[in-house]
Design a protein around this motif. Structure first.
Motif, mmCIF file in Angstrom:
data_model
loop_
_atom_site.group_PDB
_atom_site.id
_atom_site.type_symbol
_atom_site.label_atom_id
_atom_site.label_comp_id
_atom_site.label_asym_id
_atom_site.label_seq_id
_atom_site.Cartn_x
_atom_site.Cartn_y
_atom_site.Cartn_z
ATOM 1 N N PRO A 87 41.797 39.312 60.997
ATOM 2 C CA PRO A 87 41.501 39.180 59.569
ATOM 3 C C PRO A 87 40.344 38.229 59.320
ATOM 4 O O PRO A 87 40.087 37.322 60.113
ATOM 5 C CB PRO A 87 42.805 38.611 58.999
ATOM 6 N N ASP A 88 39.648 38.441 58.218
ATOM 7 C CA ASP A 88 38.644 37.501 57.747
ATOM 8 C C ASP A 88 39.356 36.543 56.796
ATOM 9 O O ASP A 88 39.761 36.932 55.698
ATOM 10 C CB ASP A 88 37.519 38.252 57.024
ATOM 11 N N LEU A 89 39.524 35.304 57.212
ATOM 12 C CA LEU A 89 40.354 34.368 56.457
ATOM 13 C C LEU A 89 39.784 34.039 55.085
ATOM 14 O O LEU A 89 40.537 33.757 54.150
ATOM 15 C CB LEU A 89 40.587 33.099 57.272
ATOM 16 N N GLN A 90 38.462 34.088 54.930
ATOM 17 C CA GLN A 90 37.885 33.834 53.615
ATOM 18 C C GLN A 90 38.227 34.965 52.650
ATOM 19 O O GLN A 90 38.570 34.723 51.488
ATOM 20 C CB GLN A 90 36.369 33.663 53.715
ATOM 21 N N LEU A 91 38.146 36.204 53.130
ATOM 22 C CA LEU A 91 38.522 37.340 52.290
ATOM 23 C C LEU A 91 39.997 37.253 51.894
ATOM 24 O O LEU A 91 40.362 37.526 50.739
ATOM 25 C CB LEU A 91 38.266 38.658 53.020
ATOM 26 N N VAL A 92 40.839 36.889 52.853
ATOM 27 C CA VAL A 92 42.269 36.758 52.566
ATOM 28 C C VAL A 92 42.504 35.666 51.525
ATOM 29 O O VAL A 92 43.275 35.839 50.574
ATOM 30 C CB VAL A 92 43.069 36.466 53.850
ATOM 31 N N HIS A 93 41.822 34.532 51.696
ATOM 32 C CA HIS A 93 41.948 33.433 50.737
ATOM 33 C C HIS A 93 41.532 33.896 49.342
ATOM 34 O O HIS A 93 42.214 33.601 48.339
ATOM 35 C CB HIS A 93 41.083 32.255 51.170
ATOM 36 N N ASP A 94 40.422 34.625 49.249
ATOM 37 C CA ASP A 94 39.937 35.115 47.958
ATOM 38 C C ASP A 94 40.961 36.058 47.318
ATOM 39 O O ASP A 94 41.175 36.021 46.097
ATOM 40 C CB ASP A 94 38.607 35.841 48.124
ATOM 41 N N LEU A 95 41.578 36.904 48.133
ATOM 42 C CA LEU A 95 42.588 37.835 47.628
ATOM 43 C C LEU A 95 43.798 37.086 47.078
ATOM 44 O O LEU A 95 44.236 37.329 45.944
ATOM 45 C CB LEU A 95 43.026 38.774 48.755
ATOM 46 N N LEU A 96 44.350 36.185 47.873
ATOM 47 C CA LEU A 96 45.564 35.475 47.462
ATOM 48 C C LEU A 96 45.322 34.608 46.232
ATOM 49 O O LEU A 96 46.225 34.389 45.418
ATOM 50 C CB LEU A 96 46.094 34.631 48.621
ATOM 51 N N ALA A 97 44.073 34.140 46.084
ATOM 52 C CA ALA A 97 43.736 33.299 44.935
ATOM 53 C C ALA A 97 43.725 34.083 43.628
ATOM 54 O O ALA A 97 43.704 33.483 42.543
ATOM 55 C CB ALA A 97 42.370 32.643 45.154
ATOM 56 N N GLU A 98 43.757 35.411 43.699
ATOM 57 C CA GLU A 98 43.758 36.237 42.489
ATOM 58 C C GLU A 98 45.132 36.262 41.819
ATOM 59 O O GLU A 98 45.256 36.725 40.681
ATOM 60 C CB GLU A 98 43.356 37.674 42.826
ATOM 61 N N ALA A 99 46.168 35.783 42.497
ATOM 62 C CA ALA A 99 47.536 35.913 41.982
ATOM 63 C C ALA A 99 47.713 35.199 40.643
ATOM 64 O O ALA A 99 47.411 34.006 40.517
ATOM 65 C CB ALA A 99 48.525 35.365 43.001
ATOM 66 N N THR A 100 48.227 35.930 39.675
ATOM 67 C CA THR A 100 48.507 35.342 38.358
ATOM 68 C C THR A 100 49.985 35.445 37.983
ATOM 69 O O THR A 100 50.420 34.833 37.009
ATOM 70 C CB THR A 100 47.696 36.043 37.256
ATOM 71 N N GLY A 101 50.748 36.227 38.735
ATOM 72 C CA GLY A 101 52.155 36.425 38.415
ATOM 73 C C GLY A 101 53.042 35.345 39.008
ATOM 74 O O GLY A 101 52.583 34.464 39.748
ATOM 75 N N LYS A 102 54.327 35.422 38.696
ATOM 76 C CA LYS A 102 55.306 34.466 39.209
ATOM 77 C C LYS A 102 56.539 35.217 39.721
ATOM 78 O O LYS A 102 57.042 36.127 39.067
ATOM 79 C CB LYS A 102 55.751 33.498 38.099
ATOM 80 N N MET A 103 57.007 34.813 40.892
ATOM 81 C CA MET A 103 58.271 35.316 41.407
ATOM 82 C C MET A 103 59.414 34.656 40.632
ATOM 83 O O MET A 103 59.189 33.731 39.843
ATOM 84 C CB MET A 103 58.402 35.008 42.901
ATOM 85 N N LYS A 104 60.631 35.101 40.870
ATOM 86 C CA LYS A 104 61.783 34.529 40.171
ATOM 87 C C LYS A 104 61.929 33.033 40.431
ATOM 88 O O LYS A 104 62.421 32.292 39.580
ATOM 89 C CB LYS A 104 63.059 35.255 40.590
ATOM 90 N N ASP A 105 61.506 32.590 41.630
ATOM 91 C CA ASP A 105 61.624 31.166 41.954
ATOM 92 C C ASP A 105 60.419 30.355 41.480
ATOM 93 O O ASP A 105 60.322 29.160 41.750
ATOM 94 C CB ASP A 105 61.831 30.970 43.457
ATOM 95 N N GLY A 106 59.498 31.014 40.781
ATOM 96 C CA GLY A 106 58.329 30.321 40.255
ATOM 97 C C GLY A 106 57.125 30.316 41.172
ATOM 98 O O GLY A 106 56.051 29.857 40.783
ATOM 99 N N SER A 107 57.267 30.816 42.391
ATOM 100 C CA SER A 107 56.143 30.868 43.330
ATOM 101 C C SER A 107 55.165 31.961 42.911
ATOM 102 O O SER A 107 55.522 32.894 42.192
ATOM 103 C CB SER A 107 56.654 31.119 44.753
#
Length: 297
Positions: A156-176
């Motif tokens: 994997p390209d870790l920068q691309l992965v970081h950019d993807l995960l940083a897009e998250a705006t939702g919340k799981m039931k536990d708040g994560s």
């Protein structure tokens, strides 16, 4: 004559698989789901949330452009060296590990066998072979640089992965944090725009875009969008401890059901919007520089 027979057989198989898949989709509507903790069947790796030890790949091991297949090899569910795997074995292991429907588990390995010009029933492959460009692997991936820029698609390209995960705006039931459908559409929009700009050999088609959205949508279906679960999968290609597939349907995730996620993700992709945003950002930066230069004179 042989080619005509082969093509006819291929059409018949696809029609049968789609009908089979739709029947399973309907059965899932009227049968009870697996209980939490019981999704992976007894006797399979991952049963009762207990996964085999994770061992990173070593030099000479074969890995693909697919994080989930690589994770299966890293945990020894597939051969750890990623070599000499039968397509039938891949079918069964994907089914037990991720709770894809049997129709889905047949269709994808069969597709891989076909584009490698091999027999689904008799032949074997190494993981890196299914990274054949513009088959399953494609430009604009959310976790890999394009093959024209980085031929080795096994990491994997870790920068691309970081950019993807940083897009998250939702919340799981536990708040994560959690990725949502709009988050994934936005990430794909940015990635396709950037890939076109950086790769002079960039190619794109409706088929590859749908395949890209399909690959990405597993993050929302199998992983529920959970950043806590996706981080180890996308960075280290390993299963988070005590993880299990979020799909609990008795007959697994069908292609028919999967499309309820894939199509909204793809419909939300808008590279033109990204282009306008980037142009506005560039204009704002240029204006800032101009003001700073004027002040210093």
């Amino acid at each position: 004559m042989g080619g005509i027979i082969h093509n006819t057989a291929g059409v018949f198989i696809k029609l049968f698989v789609f009908q089979w898949d739709f029947a399973l989709f309907l059965l899932n509507l009227v049968t009870p789901d697996h209980k939490e903790g019981e999704v992976v069947p007894k006797g399979a790796a991952g049963h009762h949330l207990s996964w085999p030890e994770y061992v990173p790949p070593k030099d000479g091991d074969s890995r693909s452009a697919c994080p989930m297949l690589n994770a299966m090899a890293n945990h020894g569910i597939l051969p750890h060296d990623g070599k000499n795997i039968t397509f039938v074995e891949l079918n069964h292991k994907i089914r037990s590990t991720f709770n894809f429907a049997p129709s889905f588990c047949f269709f994808v390995p069969k597709f891989a066998a076909d584009f490698l010009n091999r027999s689904y029933w008799k032949d074997r492959f190494d993981l890196e072979e299914i990274s054949l460009h513009n088959a399953i692997e494609h430009d604009g991936s959310l976790t890999r640089q394009d093959a024209a820029l980085v031929p080795d698609q096994g990491k994997p390209d870790l920068q691309l992965v970081h950019d993807l995960l940083a897009e998250a705006t939702g919340k799981m039931k536990d708040g994560s944090p959690k990725l949502t459908i709009p988050d994934l559409s936005r990430a794909l929009s940015k990635r396709r725009y950037d890939a076109k700009k950086s790769n002079k050999d960039y190619t794109e088609s409706f088929f590859h875009n749908i395949f890209g959205s399909s690959n990405s949508s597993t993050m929302l279906t199998l992983f529920g969008g959970s950043i806590n679960d996706l981080t180890p999968m996308l960075t280290e290609e390993r299963f988070e401890e005590h993880w299990e597939p979020r799909i609990r349907s008795r007959f697994g995730l069908t292609m028919a059901k999967f499309n309820f996620t894939v199509l909204p993700v793809e419909r939300g992709v808008n590279t033109k919007k990204v282009a306008k945003e980037r142009e506005a950002e560039a204009a704002a930066q240029a204006e800032t520089v101009s003001v700073q230069e004027a002040v210093t004179k």
